[in-house]
Design a protein around this motif. Structure first.
Motif, short mmCIF file in Angstrom:
data_model
loop_
_atom_site.label_atom_id
_atom_site.label_comp_id
_atom_site.label_asym_id
_atom_site.label_seq_id
_atom_site.Cartn_x
_atom_site.Cartn_y
_atom_site.Cartn_z
N TYR A 39 27.29 36.61 74.39
CA TYR A 39 28.23 35.69 73.76
C TYR A 39 28.04 34.31 74.38
CZ TYR A 39 30.50 39.76 71.74
OH TYR A 39 30.76 40.92 71.03
N ILE A 40 28.30 33.28 73.57
CA ILE A 40 28.06 31.91 74.01
C ILE A 40 29.11 31.48 75.03
CG2 ILE A 40 27.89 29.50 73.26
CD1 ILE A 40 26.96 30.48 70.54
N VAL A 41 28.62 30.85 76.12
CA VAL A 41 29.49 30.30 77.16
C VAL A 41 29.24 28.79 77.26
CG1 VAL A 41 30.07 30.38 79.61
CG2 VAL A 41 29.43 32.49 78.42
N PRO A 42 30.29 27.92 77.24
CA PRO A 42 31.70 28.27 77.11
C PRO A 42 32.12 28.64 75.68
CG PRO A 42 31.47 25.90 77.24
CD PRO A 42 30.11 26.48 77.48
N GLY A 43 31.34 28.27 74.68
CA GLY A 43 31.58 28.72 73.31
C GLY A 43 32.96 28.41 72.79
N LEU A 44 33.45 29.31 71.93
CA LEU A 44 34.80 29.16 71.37
C LEU A 44 35.44 30.49 71.01
CD1 LEU A 44 34.25 29.71 68.14
CD2 LEU A 44 33.68 27.31 68.10
N GLY A 45 34.72 31.59 71.22
CA GLY A 45 35.19 32.89 70.77
C GLY A 45 34.46 33.31 69.51
N ASP A 46 35.05 34.19 68.75
CA ASP A 46 34.45 34.67 67.50
C ASP A 46 34.89 33.77 66.36
OD1 ASP A 46 34.29 36.25 64.93
OD2 ASP A 46 33.39 37.71 66.30
N ALA A 47 33.95 33.02 65.79
CA ALA A 47 34.29 32.05 64.75
C ALA A 47 34.86 32.72 63.51
CB ALA A 47 33.05 31.22 64.38
#
Length: 217
Positions: free
Chosen positions: A200-208
């Motif tokens: 999962y992407i860090v820091p990302g945003l969660g599940d779009a």
């Protein structure tokens, strides 16, 4: 592959990118969808500068005026379901574009962190000799985009391919560089640090997709 990182220059894009990451804003799914749509509009405008144009004359109430219009037909293709708000943003600008929708998701056959990408539902316009704009908010490992790209090429040969993502990782970009043709354009809203142990992407945003439409079963 030509990479266009739009966050390298300050613009209203960075303002919207901040809002879609903010956990205090995540409770408002309508605002999240609208911000993704607005990011899509900004990216569509920037991408439009790289398209081919042709000269035309138009008739006004008081005379004629020389101007330009986009020369080639565009096909917008989004990866379901997270790509839908972004798709609408692009469609707001490329309003005469044809459209395509493909589902791609992570399948965990062993119920652990290992996953495969499954591409299932497809509804795509003819892409032969057209500019295909492949849209997906998140470029994590890059496996989904590569799988959808390869499935698209089974349907025909586009003139140009532009891939647009809101948030990308170095790992995802590296995969696309390795597995996609050199003449592709990759447009990214911003580049994040990388992937965690579960990809999962860090820091990302969660599940779009979940943030836009609710948690799936």
């Amino acid at each position: 592959m030509q990479i266009h990182n739009l966050s390298e220059n300050n613009s209203i894009l960075n303002h919207f990118l901040g809002q879609i990451r903010n956990v205090d804003v995540h409770k408002d799914s309508m605002r999240f969808r609208r911000n993704i749509e607005r990011i899509g509009e900004i990216m569509a405008y920037e991408l439009s500068k790289e398209l081919a144009y042709q000269d035309i004359n138009i008739t006004t109430p008081l005379g004629t005026k020389s101007t330009t219009e986009i020369k080639d037909q565009i096909v917008l293709c989004s990866i379901l379901r997270a790509g839908l708000p972004m798709h609408q943003g692009f469609l707001n600008y490329f309003d005469s574009a044809e459209n395509g929708f493909i589902s791609a998701f992570r399948h965990h056959p062993n119920n652990d962190d290992y996953f495969e990408i499954r591409v299932e539902y497809q509804a795509v316009a003819d892409i032969n000799n057209k500019n295909v704009l492949l849209l997906d908010p998140m470029l994590a490992t890059g496996q989904s985009i590569v799988a959808v790209f390869n499935r698209l090429l089974e349907r025909g040969t586009p003139k140009e391919i532009h891939i647009a993502v809101v948030i990308a990782t170095p790992e995802g970009i590296a995969r696309l560089k390795e597995q996609l043709p050199d003449n592709c354009h990759l447009w990214i809203g911003t580049l994040d640090d990388g992937l965690d142990a579960k990809n999962y992407i860090v820091p990302g945003l969660g599940d779009a997709g979940d943030l836009a439409y609710g948690v799936k079963l």
